[in-house]
Design a protein around this motif. Structure first.
Motif, PDB file in Angstrom:
ATOM      1  N   SER A  60      -1.276   8.670  15.541  1.00 36.09           N
ATOM      2  CA  SER A  60      -1.633   9.570  14.710  1.00 36.09           C
ATOM      3  C   SER A  60      -2.243   9.126  13.016  1.00 36.09           C
ATOM      4  CB  SER A  60      -1.196  10.938  14.389  1.00 36.09           C
ATOM      5  OG  SER A  60       0.145  10.766  13.497  1.00 36.09           O
ATOM      6  N   TYR A  61      -3.228   9.632  12.835  1.00 38.95           N
ATOM      7  CA  TYR A  61      -3.735   9.101  11.348  1.00 38.95           C
ATOM      8  C   TYR A  61      -4.116  10.672  10.686  1.00 38.95           C
ATOM      9  CZ  TYR A  61      -7.304   7.951   8.028  1.00 38.95           C
ATOM     10  OH  TYR A  61      -7.949   7.703   6.785  1.00 38.95           O
ATOM     11  N   HIS A  90     -11.794   6.484  13.758  1.00 38.24           N
ATOM     12  CA  HIS A  90     -10.512   6.219  13.632  1.00 38.24           C
ATOM     13  C   HIS A  90     -10.157   5.576  14.994  1.00 38.24           C
ATOM     14  CE1 HIS A  90     -10.475   9.809  16.342  1.00 38.24           C
ATOM     15  NE2 HIS A  90      -9.445   9.199  16.998  1.00 38.24           N
ATOM     16  N   THR A  91      -8.861   4.807  14.838  1.00 34.17           N
ATOM     17  CA  THR A  91      -8.691   4.063  15.620  1.00 34.17           C
ATOM     18  C   THR A  91      -7.694   4.638  16.884  1.00 34.17           C
ATOM     19  OG1 THR A  91      -6.911   3.106  14.489  1.00 34.17           O
ATOM     20  CG2 THR A  91      -8.849   2.031  14.416  1.00 34.17           C
ATOM     21  N   ARG A  92      -7.557   3.935  17.852  1.00 36.08           N
ATOM     22  CA  ARG A  92      -6.408   4.262  18.951  1.00 36.08           C
ATOM     23  C   ARG A  92      -5.936   2.833  19.317  1.00 36.08           C
ATOM     24  NH1 ARG A  92      -9.014   8.594  21.715  1.00 36.08           N
ATOM     25  NH2 ARG A  92      -8.769  10.273  20.624  1.00 36.08           N
ATOM     26  N   GLY A 102      -7.610  16.562  22.206  1.00 34.07           N
ATOM     27  CA  GLY A 102      -7.894  17.751  21.756  1.00 34.07           C
ATOM     28  C   GLY A 102      -7.627  18.046  20.094  1.00 34.07           C
ATOM     29  N   THR A 103      -7.015  17.000  19.391  1.00 34.31           N
ATOM     30  CA  THR A 103      -6.931  16.884  17.865  1.00 34.31           C
ATOM     31  C   THR A 103      -8.221  16.499  17.395  1.00 34.31           C
ATOM     32  OG1 THR A 103      -4.614  16.464  17.830  1.00 34.31           O
ATOM     33  CG2 THR A 103      -5.832  15.947  16.007  1.00 34.31           C
ATOM     34  N   ASP A 104      -8.795  15.522  18.058  1.00 34.50           N
ATOM     35  CA  ASP A 104     -10.242  15.171  17.805  1.00 34.50           C
ATOM     36  C   ASP A 104     -11.346  16.200  17.783  1.00 34.50           C
ATOM     37  OD1 ASP A 104      -9.271  12.512  17.242  1.00 34.50           O
ATOM     38  OD2 ASP A 104     -10.056  11.902  19.215  1.00 34.50           O
ATOM     39  N   LYS A 105     -11.258  16.906  18.789  1.00 34.64           N
ATOM     40  CA  LYS A 105     -12.006  18.216  19.045  1.00 34.64           C
ATOM     41  C   LYS A 105     -11.948  19.123  18.088  1.00 34.64           C
ATOM     42  CE  LYS A 105     -12.596  17.187  23.751  1.00 34.64           C
ATOM     43  NZ  LYS A 105     -12.185  17.541  25.315  1.00 34.64           N
ATOM     44  N   ARG A 106     -10.490  19.531  17.599  1.00 33.87           N
ATOM     45  CA  ARG A 106     -10.349  20.556  16.732  1.00 33.87           C
ATOM     46  C   ARG A 106     -10.801  20.026  15.135  1.00 33.87           C
ATOM     47  NH1 ARG A 106      -5.883  20.867  19.793  1.00 33.87           N
ATOM     48  NH2 ARG A 106      -4.420  19.319  18.459  1.00 33.87           N
ATOM     49  N   SER A 107     -10.977  18.845  15.054  1.00 34.36           N
ATOM     50  CA  SER A 107     -11.463  18.373  13.933  1.00 34.36           C
ATOM     51  C   SER A 107     -12.743  18.499  13.816  1.00 34.36           C
ATOM     52  CB  SER A 107     -10.881  16.680  13.686  1.00 34.36           C
ATOM     53  OG  SER A 107     -11.473  16.061  12.339  1.00 34.36           O
ATOM     54  N   LEU A 108     -13.331  18.087  14.632  1.00 37.11           N
ATOM     55  CA  LEU A 108     -15.029  18.334  14.746  1.00 37.11           C
ATOM     56  C   LEU A 108     -15.523  19.810  14.632  1.00 37.11           C
ATOM     57  CD1 LEU A 108     -15.874  15.890  17.485  1.00 37.11           C
ATOM     58  CD2 LEU A 108     -16.756  15.585  15.460  1.00 37.11           C
ATOM     59  N   ARG A 109     -14.595  20.739  15.147  1.00 35.10           N
ATOM     60  CA  ARG A 109     -15.024  22.013  15.063  1.00 35.10           C
ATOM     61  C   ARG A 109     -14.626  22.438  13.530  1.00 35.10           C
ATOM     62  NH1 ARG A 109     -12.358  22.527  19.883  1.00 35.10           N
ATOM     63  NH2 ARG A 109     -13.493  23.842  21.512  1.00 35.10           N
ATOM     64  N   ARG A 110     -13.571  21.831  12.801  1.00 33.49           N
ATOM     65  CA  ARG A 110     -13.291  22.319  11.502  1.00 33.49           C
ATOM     66  C   ARG A 110     -14.542  21.675  10.521  1.00 33.49           C
ATOM     67  NH1 ARG A 110      -8.394  21.198  11.988  1.00 33.49           N
ATOM     68  NH2 ARG A 110      -8.392  19.013  11.646  1.00 33.49           N
ATOM     69  N   VAL A 111     -14.718  20.440  10.980  1.00 40.87           N
ATOM     70  CA  VAL A 111     -16.150  19.879  10.213  1.00 40.87           C
ATOM     71  C   VAL A 111     -17.199  20.728  10.356  1.00 40.87           C
ATOM     72  CG1 VAL A 111     -17.351  17.789  10.213  1.00 40.87           C
ATOM     73  CG2 VAL A 111     -15.069  17.666  10.109  1.00 40.87           C
ATOM     74  N   LEU A 112     -17.666  20.825  11.277  1.00 39.54           N
ATOM     75  CA  LEU A 112     -18.830  21.636  11.530  1.00 39.54           C
ATOM     76  C   LEU A 112     -18.743  23.080  11.147  1.00 39.54           C
ATOM     77  CD1 LEU A 112     -19.505  20.373  15.148  1.00 39.54           C
ATOM     78  CD2 LEU A 112     -21.018  20.011  13.094  1.00 39.54           C
TER      79      LEU A 112
END
Length: 166
Positions: A60-61, A90-92, A102-112
């Motif tokens: 995680s980051y 970010h890297t994996r 799922g974390t990436d998708k939640r982050s995108l929702r939050r940004v938008l």
């Protein structure tokens, strides 16, 4: 959503990969700054790596949001208000794909949903692999049209095409 092309210089891509090498085997990330050139082209003019308060873990980051906001503001002013925040990267480490979690998708929702981002679409670049062998996937997200007054807008995420420029 129509196919979006994300443009990045080969030099920027090389330095992104260098940042990924430097943090390996922990995740790292940051923000992407640039501009939209029409509906289907986004140009990444610069990227910022992790701030001093970022947290790097094996799987995680956590962004240093205050530092990143300050860097975005500097680039915005320096570019005479043309270059803006367009997304995150970010890297994996050691991953076999750059598919969004799922974390990436939640982050995108939050940004938008954030009034501060002022985005209708956001990029997410995921570098996956290992040192000297980083590959990347580029994703574009936006909210779709609500299907009715009682159903919220769904998040639409599609792969974007990466194009190098020099």
């Amino acid at each position: 959503m129509q196919c979006v092309t994300a443009w990045i210089s080969s030099r920027s891509l090389d330095t992104l990969r260098g940042e990924a090498d430097r943090s390996y085997p922990r995740e790292t990330g940051g923000v992407l700054i640039g501009y939209w050139g029409g509906d289907n082209d986004v140009v990444i003019t610069t990227w910022k790596g992790p701030g001093p308060a970022a947290v790097h873990r094996r799987y995680s980051y956590e962004h240093d949001h205050e530092w990143e906001a300050a860097q975005i503001a500097i680039e915005y002013e320096r570019s005479e208000r043309l270059q803006v925040y367009v997304g995150d990267w970010h890297t994996r480490p050691d991953a076999l794909s750059g598919h969004l979690s799922g974390t990436d998708k939640r982050s995108l929702r939050r940004v938008l949903r954030s009034s501060q981002s002022r985005l209708s679409r956001a990029l997410m670049v995921v570098l996956f692999g290992s040192p000297q062998d980083w590959r990347l996937d580029v994703w574009i997200a936006e909210f779709g049209v609500p299907s009715s007054w009682y159903r919220p807008c769904s998040l639409s995420i599609e792969r974007a095409r990466l194009q190098l420029y020099d």
